[in-house]
Design a protein around this motif. Structure first.
Motif, short mmCIF file in Angstrom:
data_model
loop_
_atom_site.label_atom_id
_atom_site.label_comp_id
_atom_site.label_asym_id
_atom_site.label_seq_id
_atom_site.Cartn_x
_atom_site.Cartn_y
_atom_site.Cartn_z
N THR A 81 35.00 34.83 44.62
CA THR A 81 35.82 34.29 45.32
C THR A 81 36.91 35.17 45.59
O THR A 81 37.05 36.10 44.28
N GLU A 82 37.95 35.12 46.42
CA GLU A 82 39.01 36.09 46.62
C GLU A 82 39.94 36.05 45.56
O GLU A 82 40.53 37.03 44.88
N ASP A 83 40.17 34.80 44.78
CA ASP A 83 40.92 34.59 43.57
C ASP A 83 40.40 34.94 42.17
O ASP A 83 40.82 34.87 41.24
N ARG A 84 38.88 35.31 42.35
CA ARG A 84 38.05 35.76 41.13
C ARG A 84 37.94 34.39 40.36
O ARG A 84 37.50 34.69 39.27
N LYS A 85 38.01 33.37 40.56
CA LYS A 85 38.02 32.25 39.69
C LYS A 85 36.74 31.71 39.76
O LYS A 85 36.46 30.51 38.83
N SER A 141 32.30 32.34 41.00
CA SER A 141 31.30 33.12 41.81
C SER A 141 30.22 32.31 42.05
O SER A 141 29.78 31.21 41.28
N ILE A 152 28.46 36.46 45.00
CA ILE A 152 29.74 36.39 45.51
C ILE A 152 30.74 35.79 44.96
O ILE A 152 30.69 34.81 44.08
N LYS A 164 35.32 42.55 41.84
CA LYS A 164 35.91 41.74 42.98
C LYS A 164 35.33 41.39 44.10
O LYS A 164 35.37 40.66 44.91
N ASN A 165 34.53 42.49 44.40
CA ASN A 165 33.69 42.71 45.81
C ASN A 165 32.27 41.92 45.52
O ASN A 165 31.90 41.84 44.59
N ASN A 166 31.77 41.40 46.66
CA ASN A 166 30.41 40.92 46.67
C ASN A 166 29.41 41.99 46.51
O ASN A 166 29.58 43.14 47.02
#
Lengths: 112, 112
Positions: free
Chosen positions: A65-69, A71, A63, A52-54
Motif C-alpha cells: 500500500t502507498e502508506d506501506r502499512k 501488503s 502489492i 515500496k513499489n509493487n
C-alpha cells in the motif's frame, strides 16, 4: 524491528488467486517487506520482497500500500503444491541488518 | 532449488552423544546462519557467520557449538543435549548479511 500481523489460516480453491494479507503498521521507511513460505517440515523458501513499489516474479506478486502499512502477496493461480505456511517479514536495510523475525505466518490450504 | 544442502536430514541421538550437523552452500555466499524451529514455534536465529567470523550468538547454550571453516561450510556440533532441544535445525546463507537469505531443507533432530 517492525512486527507483522497475518491471519492464522486461509483456504483457496485450486486455480484461483490466493491473496495473503499482512499488516505492518509500524514499518519504517528503510524496512523491506519479505515473503517466505514453508512447506511442511522443509526449509523456508524465499518468494519475493519489496520496499515500496509493487513487485512481480515468476512465483508471485507483492502489492504494498502507498502508506506501506500493509501488503498482499498474490499467488495468481494457486495449485495444491502451494499449500504451506506463508511468512511476512519486515527487515531493515543497511549494514549488519540481517535479522529476520519470523512470526507464526498464515497457513494456506489450497483445496482441489 | 536453494543451493543450500544439509546433512543429515534426520538424526536421533541420546543425551550423552556427540554429533555434528553439516551445512554447505553452493551459491558463492559469504554469510551463513543457523536457525532452530521447535514444534509450533517460530524460527529462532541461533548464530550468524559473516566471512567466516561469528557475528551473532543469540544466547545459545554452550552445548551447541558452531564452526565455520570457510564461507561455504557451516557446522553445528552437538553434545549433552536435552530432549527439549529436539527441533528442526535450519541453515541459511546470503551474499552478505544485508541480502536475502536462502534456506536449506533442515535437519530434524530428536534427542532421547
Amino acid at each position: 524491528d517492525a512486527k507483522t500481523t497475518q491471519p492464522t489460516s486461509m483456504d483457496c480453491a485450486e486455480g484461483r488467486a490466493a491473496n495473503l494479507p499482512c499488516n505492518h503498521s509500524t514499518i519504517s521507511g528503510n524496512e523491506y517487506v519479505y515473503w517466505y513460505r514453508q512447506i511442511h517440515s522443509q526449509g523456508p523458501q524465499y518468494i519475493i520482497h519489496g520496499l515500496k513499489n509493487n513487485e512481480t516474479n515468476e512465483m508471485a506478486s507483492l502489492i504494498i500500500t502507498e502508506d506501506r502499512k500493509s501488503s498482499t502477496l498474490i499467488l495468481p493461480h494457486a495449485t495444491l503444491r502451494d499449500t504451506a505456511v506463508y511468512y511476512c517479514i519486515v527487515r531493515p536495510r543497511g549494514s549488519g541488518t540481517y535479522k529476520y523475525i519470523f512470526g507464526t505466518g498464515t497457513r494456506l490450504k489450497v483445496l482441489a | 532449488e536453494t543451493g543450500v544442502t544439509q546433512t543429515p536430514r534426520h538424526l536421533v541421538m541420546g543425551m550423552t552423544n556427540k554429533k555434528s550437523l553439516k551445512c554447505e552452500q553452493h551459491l558463492g555466499h559469504n554469510a551463513m546462519y543457523w536457525y532452530k524451529q521447535s514444534a509450533k514455534k517460530p524460527l529462532e536465529l541461533m548464530f550468524v557467520y559473516n566471512f567466516k567470523e561469528q557475528t551473532e550468538n543469540n544466547s545459545v547454550p554452550s552445548r551447541f557449538s558452531p564452526e565455520c571453516p570457510n564461507s561455504s561450510h557451516l557446522f553445528l556440533h552437538l553434545h549433552t543435549l536435552q530432549p527439549e532441544d529436539s527441533a528442526l535445525y535450519l541453515c541459511a546463507s546470503s551474499q552478505v548479511t544485508q541480502e536475502t537469505q536462502y534456506f536449506g531443507p533442515g535437519t530434524r533432530l530428536l534427542v532421547l
